[in-house]
Design a protein around this motif. Structure first.
Motif, mmCIF file in Angstrom:
data_model
loop_
_atom_site.group_PDB
_atom_site.id
_atom_site.type_symbol
_atom_site.label_atom_id
_atom_site.label_comp_id
_atom_site.label_asym_id
_atom_site.label_seq_id
_atom_site.Cartn_x
_atom_site.Cartn_y
_atom_site.Cartn_z
ATOM 1 N N THR A 25 8.196 -26.000 26.644
ATOM 2 C CA THR A 25 7.012 -26.567 27.281
ATOM 3 C C THR A 25 6.965 -28.075 27.079
ATOM 4 O OG1 THR A 25 5.695 -26.017 25.329
ATOM 5 C CG2 THR A 25 5.591 -24.501 27.197
ATOM 6 N N ASN A 26 6.484 -28.740 28.111
ATOM 7 C CA ASN A 26 6.358 -30.191 28.142
ATOM 8 C C ASN A 26 4.861 -30.473 28.236
ATOM 9 O OD1 ASN A 26 6.756 -32.914 28.476
ATOM 10 N ND2 ASN A 26 7.696 -32.755 30.482
ATOM 11 N N ALA A 27 4.224 -30.690 27.091
ATOM 12 C CA ALA A 27 2.768 -30.806 27.046
ATOM 13 C C ALA A 27 2.308 -32.250 27.130
ATOM 14 C CB ALA A 27 2.249 -30.177 25.751
ATOM 15 N N GLY A 28 1.104 -32.415 27.618
ATOM 16 C CA GLY A 28 0.474 -33.724 27.587
ATOM 17 C C GLY A 28 0.114 -34.254 28.954
ATOM 18 N N VAL A 29 -0.724 -35.262 28.954
ATOM 19 C CA VAL A 29 -1.202 -35.871 30.192
ATOM 20 C C VAL A 29 -0.046 -36.514 30.944
ATOM 21 C CG1 VAL A 29 -2.740 -37.623 31.126
ATOM 22 C CG2 VAL A 29 -3.439 -36.280 29.144
ATOM 23 N N GLY A 30 0.062 -36.205 32.234
ATOM 24 C CA GLY A 30 1.119 -36.771 33.056
ATOM 25 C C GLY A 30 2.426 -36.031 32.948
ATOM 26 N N ASN A 31 2.507 -35.092 32.020
ATOM 27 C CA ASN A 31 3.704 -34.282 31.876
ATOM 28 C C ASN A 31 3.481 -32.970 32.596
ATOM 29 O OD1 ASN A 31 4.768 -36.264 30.229
ATOM 30 N ND2 ASN A 31 4.141 -35.255 28.361
ATOM 31 N N GLY A 32 4.305 -32.038 32.316
ATOM 32 C CA GLY A 32 4.157 -30.721 32.910
ATOM 33 C C GLY A 32 5.478 -30.245 33.461
ATOM 34 N N HIS A 33 5.381 -29.311 34.389
ATOM 35 C CA HIS A 33 6.564 -28.651 34.916
ATOM 36 C C HIS A 33 6.491 -28.573 36.429
ATOM 37 C CE1 HIS A 33 7.653 -27.434 30.860
ATOM 38 N NE2 HIS A 33 6.367 -27.264 30.690
ATOM 39 N N THR A 34 7.654 -28.468 37.036
ATOM 40 C CA THR A 34 7.747 -28.282 38.472
ATOM 41 C C THR A 34 8.736 -27.156 38.759
ATOM 42 O OG1 THR A 34 8.144 -29.359 40.600
ATOM 43 C CG2 THR A 34 9.527 -30.059 38.779
#
Length: 123
Positions: A25-34
């Motif tokens: 998981t890539n957590a945090g504001v502006g991060n995330g997944h696609t």
């Protein structure tokens, strides 16, 4: 920061699939997944939280093509050390204009994984 790509793990008709490890998981504001070339109606996500859970957000799509994007994001709370299954989803609510599905992970969601499964359409 850039979003982390989550590849599909295709479920196989009349066969089996070894349990995939998932993407960290890539957590945090502006991060995330696609999830590229997403087919939301055939997509199920498995989210596994580590020692710290948090919210997982499936982002509302862009209109067009997502004419129901006004219904907003889908937010699911994942408890510490828990596994949640999300989906399938509606293209009309969640598909982005570039054909992706976007998933955000709350800040503080530590050591989790996300796996995208694609359900076979027919056998």
């Amino acid at each position: 920061m850039a979003r982390t790509t989550v590849p599909y793990s295709a479920l196989l008709p009349n066969a089996d699939l070894a349990d995939p490890a998932g993407t960290a998981t890539n957590a945090g504001v502006g991060n995330g997944h696609t999830i590229a070339k997403a087919v939301p109606e055939l997509t199920v996500l498995r989210v596994v939280a580590g020692a710290t859970g948090g919210n997982v957000t499936i982002k509302a799509g862009a209109n067009p093509p997502a004419i129901a994007a006004g219904q907003g994001d889908l937010v699911v709370a994942v408890a510490n050390s828990a596994t949640r299954w999300l989906g399938p989803f509606e293209s009309g609510r969640f598909l982005q204009s570039d054909g992706t599905l976007l998933v955000d992970i709350a800040t503080g969601f530590v050591a989790g994984t996300i796996t995208a499964f694609r359900i076979p359409r027919n056998t």
